[in-house]
Design an enzyme around this catalytic site. Structure first.
Site, short mmCIF file in Angstrom:
data_model
loop_
_atom_site.label_atom_id
_atom_site.label_comp_id
_atom_site.label_asym_id
_atom_site.label_seq_id
_atom_site.Cartn_x
_atom_site.Cartn_y
_atom_site.Cartn_z
N VAL A 53 -5.60 1.95 -6.36
CA VAL A 53 -4.79 0.76 -6.08
C VAL A 53 -5.81 -0.34 -5.80
O VAL A 53 -6.45 -0.36 -4.75
CB VAL A 53 -3.86 0.95 -4.87
CG1 VAL A 53 -3.10 -0.35 -4.59
CG2 VAL A 53 -2.89 2.09 -5.10
N TYR A 88 -0.69 4.13 3.83
CA TYR A 88 -1.84 3.24 3.67
C TYR A 88 -2.78 3.45 4.86
O TYR A 88 -2.48 3.05 5.98
CB TYR A 88 -1.33 1.81 3.61
CG TYR A 88 -2.32 0.74 3.24
CD1 TYR A 88 -3.62 1.01 2.83
CD2 TYR A 88 -1.91 -0.60 3.27
CE1 TYR A 88 -4.49 0.00 2.48
CE2 TYR A 88 -2.78 -1.62 2.92
CZ TYR A 88 -4.07 -1.32 2.53
OH TYR A 88 -4.94 -2.33 2.20
N LYS A 127 -2.85 5.65 0.00
CA LYS A 127 -3.84 4.66 -0.41
C LYS A 127 -5.00 4.81 0.56
O LYS A 127 -4.87 4.51 1.75
CB LYS A 127 -3.29 3.24 -0.40
CG LYS A 127 -4.33 2.23 -0.87
CD LYS A 127 -3.82 0.80 -0.84
CE LYS A 127 -4.94 -0.16 -1.26
NZ LYS A 127 -4.52 -1.59 -1.17
N THR A 129 -3.69 -7.58 -0.06
CA THR A 129 -4.00 -8.56 -1.10
C THR A 129 -2.83 -9.49 -1.34
O THR A 129 -3.02 -10.65 -1.71
CB THR A 129 -4.39 -7.84 -2.40
OG1 THR A 129 -5.45 -6.94 -2.13
CG2 THR A 129 -4.82 -8.82 -3.48
#
Length: 325
Positions: A231, A163, A191, A75
């Protein structure tokens, strides 16, 4: 907020981060709190890094109840920001809110040496933790994925959030790999964007890894099987409604937690399931709300007026539903 001493070999604790609001004592590990935002990187109208805007957005998010900010992730347009911009962003956000929230720096790349360099710079800039994505494009085998993460963890003085987003990287962090990596004292969180609740549940059951949902529609399901929180990209504009789901669940109101979860789904779908990257929709909505965001960087293109109007309608419906509760 003070990170662990560099290169500490002490096992990581399941205790909450001492300076993170909302990280209540729990048997579920929540090293960075519960409600984390995958923050956009604000740019000026000319496309330059907007550090004043970043500080303002970070302060607003923390005031709304954000426990942690994850910078320079997907993002945050990490693919189109320079190393110097990433470091400057961490330094600015830590200066603004680092005493009130956890600040994690995205340092992942397809190159282990580059990732190590980014990790060192992020630490020097004050990051409390690192978000490290699986190496992408080269499709390394699992033993090489594991070695990559261990290199970063061994060299780091702050905890790591791995991640797992195979739809973007092309490489899954397999459950067996996560089970082995969990033994490292600085590998503390995941994540989770793998869309595999069964595998996530198994790793949660067998390790002390804190699992954070990276897919808003799965925030509640993952939380219910032992997840730590989320998240979220959507949290850039709608942190409070997403956090309300966790708040209701933690009070024991399991059925009541469904109401805010379901109310948020139309906005989640508009932002994350409408065929545009979440960065594009998040910046469109933030801009419409008058919050710091600015344009996206090419090759991304801004959302059209119709998309922005649809986002505003979904946002207005969600905020109205939240007020009615």
């Amino acid at each position: 907020m003070t990170p662990d001493p560099p290169h500490s070999d002490a096992p990581h604790s399941t205790a909450p981060h001492p300076a993170v609001p909302g990280a209540e004592a729990t048997t579920v590990p929540r090293p960075f709190g519960r409600a984390l935002c995958a923050m956009v990187t604000p740019f000026t109208a000319a496309g330059e890094l907007d550090l004043a805007g970043a500080r303002a957005l970070a302060a607003l998010l923390v005031a709304e109840g954000c426990d942690g900010l994850v910078l320079s992730g997907t993002t945050g347009e990490s693919a189109t920001t320079t190393d110097a911009e990433k470091t400057a962003l961490v330094r600015a956000v830590c200066a603004e809110v680092g005493d009130r929230a956890a600040v994690l720096a995205g340092v992942g790349s397809a190159d282990t040496r580059h990732t190590l360099a980014l990790a060192r710079e992020a630490e020097r800039a004050g990051a409390h933790g690192l978000l490290v994505v699986a190496p992408y494009y080269s499709h390394p085998p699992q033993r090489d994925v594991e070695a990559h993460f261990l290199r970063i963890a061994d060299a780091s003085g702050v905890p790591l959030m791995l991640y797992d987003i195979p739809a973007r990287t092309g490489t899954r962090i397999e459950p067996g790999t996560l089970l082995r990596l969990a033994a490292h004292p600085r590998v503390v969180a995941v994540k989770d964007c793998a869309y595999d609740l069964f595998s996530s549940s198994k790793v949660i059951a067998r390790t002390s890894l804190a699992y954070y949902s990276g897919c808003e529609e799965l925030n509640l399901p993952l939380y219910a099987v032992g997840g730590a929180g989320f998240v979220s990209t959507v949290a850039n504009a709608a942190l409070r409604p997403l956090r309300a789901v966790l708040d209701a669940y933690d009070t024991g109101a399991r059925t009541e937690s469904l109401r805010p979860h379901q109310a948020a789904l139309p906005l989640v779908e508009s932002m994350m399931g409408a065929g545009l990257p979440g960065t594009v929709t998040a910046k469109a909505l933030l801009g419409a709300l008058g919050r710091p965001a600015g344009p996206v960087r090419e090759p991304l293109r801004p959302a059209g007026r119709e998309t922005a109007d649809g986002l505003l309608r979904a946002y207005a419906e969600l905020t109205a539903a939240a007020r009615a509760v």
